[in-house]
Scaffold this motif. Sequence first.
Motif, short mmCIF file in Angstrom:
data_model
loop_
_atom_site.label_atom_id
_atom_site.label_comp_id
_atom_site.label_asym_id
_atom_site.label_seq_id
_atom_site.Cartn_x
_atom_site.Cartn_y
_atom_site.Cartn_z
N ASN A 182 0.85 -1.19 0.00
CA ASN A 182 0.00 0.00 0.00
C ASN A 182 0.88 1.24 0.00
OD1 ASN A 182 -2.67 -1.19 0.11
ND2 ASN A 182 -2.15 -1.87 2.18
N SER A 183 0.65 2.13 -0.95
CA SER A 183 1.54 3.26 -1.15
C SER A 183 0.74 4.54 -1.38
CB SER A 183 2.45 3.03 -2.37
OG SER A 183 3.14 1.80 -2.27
N PRO A 184 1.33 5.68 -1.03
CA PRO A 184 0.66 6.96 -1.31
C PRO A 184 0.63 7.23 -2.81
CG PRO A 184 2.88 7.35 -0.49
CD PRO A 184 2.62 5.88 -0.35
N LYS A 185 -0.28 8.07 -3.23
CA LYS A 185 -0.43 8.39 -4.65
C LYS A 185 0.88 8.92 -5.23
CE LYS A 185 -3.16 11.24 -7.85
NZ LYS A 185 -2.01 11.90 -8.49
N GLN A 186 1.63 9.70 -4.44
CA GLN A 186 2.89 10.28 -4.94
C GLN A 186 3.88 9.21 -5.37
OE1 GLN A 186 1.27 11.05 -2.25
NE2 GLN A 186 1.15 13.27 -1.92
N LYS A 187 3.89 8.09 -4.63
CA LYS A 187 4.79 6.98 -4.96
C LYS A 187 4.43 6.39 -6.32
CE LYS A 187 7.49 3.29 -4.12
NZ LYS A 187 8.96 3.32 -3.98
N LEU A 188 3.12 6.17 -6.54
CA LEU A 188 2.67 5.59 -7.80
C LEU A 188 2.86 6.57 -8.95
CD1 LEU A 188 1.41 3.67 -5.66
CD2 LEU A 188 -0.46 3.31 -7.26
N ASP A 189 2.71 7.85 -8.67
CA ASP A 189 2.96 8.87 -9.69
C ASP A 189 4.40 8.77 -10.19
OD1 ASP A 189 0.40 9.88 -9.48
OD2 ASP A 189 0.96 11.55 -8.18
N GLN A 190 5.34 8.60 -9.26
CA GLN A 190 6.75 8.52 -9.63
C GLN A 190 7.05 7.24 -10.43
OE1 GLN A 190 8.81 8.82 -5.90
NE2 GLN A 190 8.39 11.00 -5.66
N LEU A 191 6.50 6.11 -9.96
CA LEU A 191 6.74 4.84 -10.64
C LEU A 191 6.19 4.84 -12.07
CD1 LEU A 191 5.96 2.26 -7.80
CD2 LEU A 191 8.21 2.94 -8.65
N SER A 192 5.05 5.50 -12.25
CA SER A 192 4.39 5.50 -13.55
C SER A 192 4.81 6.68 -14.42
CB SER A 192 2.87 5.55 -13.37
OG SER A 192 2.48 6.78 -12.77
N GLN A 193 5.77 7.47 -13.92
CA GLN A 193 6.21 8.68 -14.62
C GLN A 193 5.03 9.60 -14.91
OE1 GLN A 193 8.59 7.43 -17.97
NE2 GLN A 193 10.30 6.82 -16.67
N TYR A 194 4.14 9.67 -13.92
CA TYR A 194 3.01 10.59 -13.91
C TYR A 194 1.98 10.29 -15.00
CZ TYR A 194 5.84 12.93 -10.46
OH TYR A 194 6.58 13.20 -9.34
#
Length: 255
Positions: free
Chosen positions: A61-73
Amino acid sequence: MTEQEQNGNEESEFVIGRHPAIAALRSKQEINKVFLQSDAKGEIIDEIVKLAKRRDLVIQNSPKQKLDQLSQYENHQGIVLAVAAFKYATIDDLFENAKQKQEDPFFLILDNIEDPHNLGSIMRTADAVGVHGIIIPKRRAVGLTAVVAKTSTGAIEHVPVARVTNLVNTINDLKKDGMWIFGTDMNGTDYRKWNATGAVGLIIGNEGKGISPLLQKNVDETLSIPMVGHVQSLNASVAASLLMYQGFNSRHPLG
């Protein structure tokens, strides 16, 4: 420790988005970790969690900011999968795919497509019409990436992609194997007359430059898409879709 080392695989790619994630989880794709946005909810999220648990995968479980970075926004919809690098097929694999379906080969040859969204969209249509495989060059072209996977909405799991060093040599080899190669040109045959029965390869050119001159010299026949509007060109994925569906129509006639 680097981000990739933390994710447990230095060769990780990422699958982003809910439907692509479900397609990957249902496939044989090697998945290293599931990153789930902490507040993500809904039936599809529940299905993703169930599939991940069935495969004994780590769910973080991760904050949205983490997923934004992984997906290159990119628009990840609250889910990112860290997967093993996407595997490419061989030309033999493409022929085997057609053989298993007891069909004449229908290949798509992409001449330096650079936009991952175009490649993903093309793969989606290729899956819909039963293309047996896609051939792309190793250099100066987009490969199989997270954006391609997301745009394909799961088609990346079903359409094999072969990456070759030299498209001209590959096309000549295909012709020796009895394949008829078609390209596009403003002065070609109206695509609506195209009979794509038999073993065929269809070349789609670069978004801006079209088919390279060397490839153009090696096609057996050129096809054109008539246009009466003010803009005399189509997006590469749109043109590819029209041509692929004409190929489908001639290979699967009504009645």
